[in-house]
Design a protein around this motif. Structure first.
Motif, PDB file in Angstrom:
ATOM      1  N   ASP A  40       0.850  -1.230  -0.076  1.00 19.28           N
ATOM      2  CA  ASP A  40       0.051  -0.081  -0.144  1.00 19.28           C
ATOM      3  C   ASP A  40       0.951   1.216  -0.080  1.00 19.28           C
ATOM      4  N   LEU A  41       1.278   1.765  -1.224  1.00 22.38           N
ATOM      5  CA  LEU A  41       2.005   2.811  -1.352  1.00 22.38           C
ATOM      6  C   LEU A  41       1.475   4.290  -1.438  1.00 22.38           C
ATOM      7  N   VAL A  42       2.255   5.032  -1.171  1.00 25.37           N
ATOM      8  CA  VAL A  42       1.826   6.651  -1.648  1.00 25.37           C
ATOM      9  C   VAL A  42       3.182   7.194  -1.787  1.00 25.37           C
ATOM     10  N   THR A  43       2.846   8.228  -2.929  1.00 29.03           N
ATOM     11  CA  THR A  43       4.146   8.887  -3.326  1.00 29.03           C
ATOM     12  C   THR A  43       4.036  10.445  -3.378  1.00 29.03           C
ATOM     13  N   THR A  44       5.157  11.273  -3.580  1.00 30.16           N
ATOM     14  CA  THR A  44       4.779  12.699  -3.394  1.00 30.16           C
ATOM     15  C   THR A  44       4.303  13.112  -4.671  1.00 30.16           C
ATOM     16  N   VAL A  45       4.080  12.415  -5.678  1.00 27.17           N
ATOM     17  CA  VAL A  45       2.894  12.891  -6.934  1.00 27.17           C
ATOM     18  C   VAL A  45       1.691  12.692  -6.252  1.00 27.17           C
ATOM     19  N   ASP A  46       1.333  11.592  -5.471  1.00 26.51           N
ATOM     20  CA  ASP A  46      -0.131  11.310  -5.145  1.00 26.51           C
ATOM     21  C   ASP A  46      -0.394  12.568  -4.453  1.00 26.51           C
ATOM     22  N   LYS A  47       0.326  13.077  -3.214  1.00 28.92           N
ATOM     23  CA  LYS A  47       0.210  14.259  -2.522  1.00 28.92           C
ATOM     24  C   LYS A  47       0.048  15.211  -3.201  1.00 28.92           C
ATOM     25  N   ARG A  48       0.860  15.573  -4.037  1.00 30.01           N
ATOM     26  CA  ARG A  48       1.000  16.892  -4.992  1.00 30.01           C
ATOM     27  C   ARG A  48      -0.400  17.058  -5.948  1.00 30.01           C
ATOM     28  N   ASN A  49      -0.562  15.895  -6.510  1.00 30.89           N
ATOM     29  CA  ASN A  49      -1.778  15.987  -7.462  1.00 30.89           C
ATOM     30  C   ASN A  49      -3.052  16.296  -6.633  1.00 30.89           C
ATOM     31  N   GLU A  50      -3.060  15.633  -5.423  1.00 32.82           N
ATOM     32  CA  GLU A  50      -4.357  15.760  -4.608  1.00 32.82           C
ATOM     33  C   GLU A  50      -4.487  17.218  -4.029  1.00 32.82           C
ATOM     34  N   GLN A  51      -3.322  17.865  -3.526  1.00 34.21           N
ATOM     35  CA  GLN A  51      -3.309  19.147  -3.218  1.00 34.21           C
ATOM     36  C   GLN A  51      -3.748  20.069  -4.347  1.00 34.21           C
ATOM     37  N   TRP A  52      -3.268  19.937  -5.487  1.00 36.29           N
ATOM     38  CA  TRP A  52      -3.551  20.371  -6.682  1.00 36.29           C
ATOM     39  C   TRP A  52      -5.087  20.562  -7.094  1.00 36.29           C
ATOM     40  N   LEU A  53      -5.635  19.334  -7.030  1.00 35.27           N
ATOM     41  CA  LEU A  53      -6.794  19.038  -7.592  1.00 35.27           C
ATOM     42  C   LEU A  53      -7.749  19.699  -6.411  1.00 35.27           C
ATOM     43  N   ASP A  54      -7.600  19.525  -5.238  1.00 36.70           N
ATOM     44  CA  ASP A  54      -8.495  20.078  -4.150  1.00 36.70           C
ATOM     45  C   ASP A  54      -8.639  21.394  -4.190  1.00 36.70           C
TER      46      ASP A  54
END
Length: 260
Positions: A40-54
């Motif tokens: 169950d992985l998370v990357t800095t790309v996941d987090k960056r994309n989410e902040q951008w989308l939100d």
């Protein structure tokens, strides 16, 4: 142009922007961390994309609330008003291990009603978007084509995709479901497996899905006369995690008989 049409146009443009940045991230360095386990992985790309989308969704649709995977959204206990459900990088394991087969997903519910879903196939720059009011479309950078409801195939005429851990553990009699189908496929991306059901490339997809995994697909399934239910045949709850079946109506009926 209506307010909802303006929102839709801006969200589609936003998803193509984020897609371009995500593709460029494949060749760059990014950090990877484990969430609940090494699977169950998370990357800095996941987090960056989410902040951008939100952030952009709040600008595009002021007053909305957001449910998003990595915790940057709102605390949402009901579906009143405009509620967006965001998966910033679906198929993170594929993104990390293969640099292939991953998606970005967004779904909009208005006062609890499924309104518009968006699934961006990042590899191919293909955006599946739409909902019950206006239909579902397949958009590329140069085209935007309306999808027709897929042929209502029976299970024995269908390829099916089943979550790998569910079938390895023998849950819900899914081995018999796989044996009754024409063939079994596993992609590792809920978004891409759902789009293959939307287009008729798969007859069914079964998996344990969290709200951000399921929202966009549920909305578009409703517009294409597909079944989208819990594995026991009851309606899927938008705010909860569920074992979910999305399928043609014939295949769904036959799968639910085998499961029960």
């Amino acid at each position: 142009m209506t307010e909802q049409a303006v929102i839709d146009q801006q969200v589609r443009h936003l998803l193509f922007e984020i897609r371009e940045q995500t593709v460029s991230d494949v060749g760059a360095s990014f950090q990877v961390a484990e969430k609940t386990s090494y699977k169950d992985l998370v990357t800095t790309v996941d987090k960056r994309n989410e902040q951008w989308l939100d952030r952009r969704l709040k600008e595009i649709d002021p007053g909305c609330r957001i449910i998003s995977e990595e915790g940057f959204g709102d605390h949402v206990a009901d579906l009143g008003g405009h509620v967006w459900v965001v998966d910033p990088l679906d198929g993170t394991m594929n993104f990390v291990m293969q640099q292939h087969r991953y998606a970005i997903m967004v779904g909009l519910f208005i006062d609890g009603q499924p309104t518009t879903g968006y699934i961006m196939d990042v590899d191919t720059a293909t955006l599946y978007h739409g909902g019950p009011q206006g239909g579902v479309f397949l958009q590329t950078p140069t085209t935007n084509t309306r999808l027709q409801s897929p042929v209502d195939k029976h299970l024995h005429d269908s390829l099916v995709s089943v979550n790998s851990m569910m079938i390895l553990k023998g849950e819900h009699n899914l081995r018999q479901v796989a044996l009754a189908a024409r063939g079994l496929r596993m992609y590792g991306s809920a978004g891409l497996e759902i789009t293959d059901v939307l287009t008729g490339r798969l007859g069914a997809y079964i998996s344990w899905l969290k709200p951000w995994d399921a929202a966009a697909g549920r909305i578009m399934a409703a517009a294409l006369n597909l079944t989208f239910v819990k594995i026991d045949g009851t309606p899927a709850d938008v705010l909860s995690s569920n074992s979910v079946l999305i399928a043609t109506n014939n295949a769904a009926r036959e799968i639910l008989q085998l499961v029960k």
